[in-house]
Scaffold this active site. Structure first.
Site, short mmCIF file in Angstrom:
data_model
loop_
_atom_site.label_atom_id
_atom_site.label_comp_id
_atom_site.label_asym_id
_atom_site.label_seq_id
_atom_site.Cartn_x
_atom_site.Cartn_y
_atom_site.Cartn_z
N GLU A 222 89.16 70.11 3.35
CA GLU A 222 88.06 69.31 3.91
C GLU A 222 87.17 70.26 4.69
O GLU A 222 87.48 70.63 5.83
CB GLU A 222 88.62 68.20 4.80
CG GLU A 222 89.43 67.15 4.05
CD GLU A 222 88.60 66.33 3.09
OE1 GLU A 222 87.36 66.27 3.28
OE2 GLU A 222 89.16 65.74 2.17
N CYS A 257 81.29 67.74 10.57
CA CYS A 257 81.08 68.24 9.21
C CYS A 257 80.10 67.39 8.42
O CYS A 257 79.49 67.87 7.46
CB CYS A 257 82.41 68.33 8.47
SG CYS A 257 83.33 66.78 8.44
#
Length: 488
Positions: A222, A257
């Site tokens: 991720e 993110c």
């Protein structure tokens, strides 16, 4: 000094090897595979979140000056939701999935059986240190694995608190926390795991993947990237501005993110967008945002210096149209808008991960597609428009981990959507059942009785057997009947 702190000081490759051996022995007993064990651990995680909300908020504020609302809504509540969903759906997730069999193995039945990988490693990130640590743990436990969690040392208070709480609430024979920094992470990566789940940046992601390759260990990465926001002129400008601000500065002050990394809009519309965003930023954070209590701080001096370096780039001199104030003593940088920055500037060639938001301009909004597609595939891509055809083209043409239309960031809160990257923004996905799937091997199972043993599969291989098998494989039952009757 706690036991976990003592262990972390002497944790090396030998200690990592012994840790994995112990967990593998525990997994081999079958304890973690039972429905009852999984439920008990998920209930304990939920109880942890309920009973220590204030402690968690204090730890998150210590590490990031994170506002209480963000701590509760963006971390603790989402973890509670993951636990509750897993508890509600776990029996269904664990059930074998019956699938169609084939005429070639008639009579028979077939199923896909989810089974745990075994002993898994979860390496977490610092920006959402509670959620990004324990959300994958929910999936790993729900799938029946033994787990080692390595929290980020960059958020030390939250890491320490989780180590103490997990030792108190969870089965320590199957769930362990290893605190530490690079040496401890390297010691863990030297071991053979059944799956590795990493959240963080692409540089470390490559290190994790290289270590996993030595043992052919599957990974979920991720990562992140430069998530674009394309803004059309045919919009509710105030709502769009507020949602962009919420996704950028309301998500850990840009240290997320999926935070918008840059905006693309038309030259004609850019001044209106900038002015509206200025007004809304002032409404949210006041005239002196360095004094607000509603923004997280930059996590540490290294990241502050990195962001300062982006602002000091000569190529963006004079491009700041709002903000730019900073205070290193407080590790604070004001929400900053920059207009018409060059595409070869530092701020456009690396992920920002902070409160700076550059705006690029194009002649027409459709030109933005080529700009987005010329870079690496982002973790998220956002579009604000009322144009139906533009929405359809954006979804069809922009490759990203996830897409949100007329919104930012909130797609990750929908448990029925997978959350993950593509290309350099990551691989694999989780959230909801996708978390269970990420930590489960889907085992193919065929069931047959001793009836229906067809002689044509065995030698000698005669022309008649070949004719029947070809008919059976090519035409099913009807083809077999035609072959047996000698019809062409």
């Amino acid at each position: 000094m706690s036991e976990s702190e003592s262990d972390s000081e002497v944790f090396d490759a030998a200690a990592a090897t012994e840790l994995v051996k112990k967990l593998r022995r525990s997994f081999t007993t079958g304890t973690t595979r039972s429905y009852e064990w999984r439920v008990s651990q998920l209930e304990s995680l939920l109880k942890l979140s309920l009973e220590h909300e204030e402690d968690l908020c204090n730890a998150l504020h210590s590490d990031l000056s994170k506002p209480v609302l963000e701590s509760i809504v963006h971390e603790i509540a989402l973890l509670k939701g993951s636990c509750k969903l897993a508890l509600k759906e776990l029996r269904r997730w664990m059930a074998p999935e019956k699938v169609k069999s084939s005429i070639t193995v008639f009579p028979s039945s077939a199923a896909i059986v989810p089974e745990p990988f075994g002993v898994v490693l979860i390496i977490s990130a610092w920006n959402y240190p509670f959620l990004l640590s324990l959300d994958p743990v929910v999936g790993a436990i729900a799938a029946g694995n033994a787990v080692v969690l390595k929290p980020s040392e960059i958020s030390p208070r939250t890491s320490s608190l989780m180590a103490k709480l997990l030792e108190k609430y969870l089965d320590t024979s199957a769930v362990k926390v290893v605190e530490g920094a690079v040496p401890e992470t390297n010691a863990l990566l030297e071991q053979k795991w059944d799956k590795i789940f990493y959240t963080g940046n692409g540089r470390v992601g490559r290190i994790v993947m290289a270590a996993a390759a030595k043992h052919l260990t599957p990974v979920v990465l991720e990562l992140g990237g430069k998530s674009p926001v394309v803004v059309d002129s045919d919009i509710n400008l105030q709502v769009a501005s507020r949602r962009i601000i919420a996704g950028k500065w309301g998500c850990n002050n840009g240290q997320a993110c999926i935070a918008p990394d840059y905006i693309i809009t038309t030259k004609e519309f850019a001044p209106k967008l900038v002015e509206c965003m200025r007004q809304e930023l002032e409404n949210f954070y006041g005239k002196n945002p360095l004094e607000t209590k509603d923004l997280s701080r930059i996590v540490n001096a290294n990241h502050f210096d990195r962001l300062t370096r982006l602002l000091d780039d000569d190529k963006i001199s004079g491009k700041i149209v709002h903000g730019g104030e900073k205070d290193k003593s407080k590790l604070q940088i004001a929400p900053t808008l920059l207009l018409d920055v060059p595409r070869d500037s530092l701020i456009m060639t690396e992920e920002i991960f902070g409160p700076l938001l550059p705006i690029l301009t194009v002649d027409k909004v459709e030109d933005s597609f080529d700009i987005v597609n010329s870079g690496t595939k982002p973790l998220a891509a956002y579009l604000f428009t009322n144009n139906k055809k533009l929405k359809e083209r954006f979804v069809a043409c922009i490759s990203a981990g996830g897409v949100a239309i007329n919104e930012t960031a909130l797609h990750l809160t929908i448990s029925t959507l997978p959350f993950g990257g593509v290309g350099e923004s990551g691989m694999g996905a989780y959230h909801g059942k996708f978390s269970f799937d990420a930590f489960s091997h889907k085992k193919a199972v065929l069931y047959r009785s001793f009836a229906g043993d067809a002689p044509m599969r065995y030698p000698p291989y005669t022309k008649g057997k070949l004719r029947i098998l070809k008919a059976l494989l090519g035409g099913g039952i009807l083809g077999l009947i035609r072959a047996l009757l000698g019809w062409s």
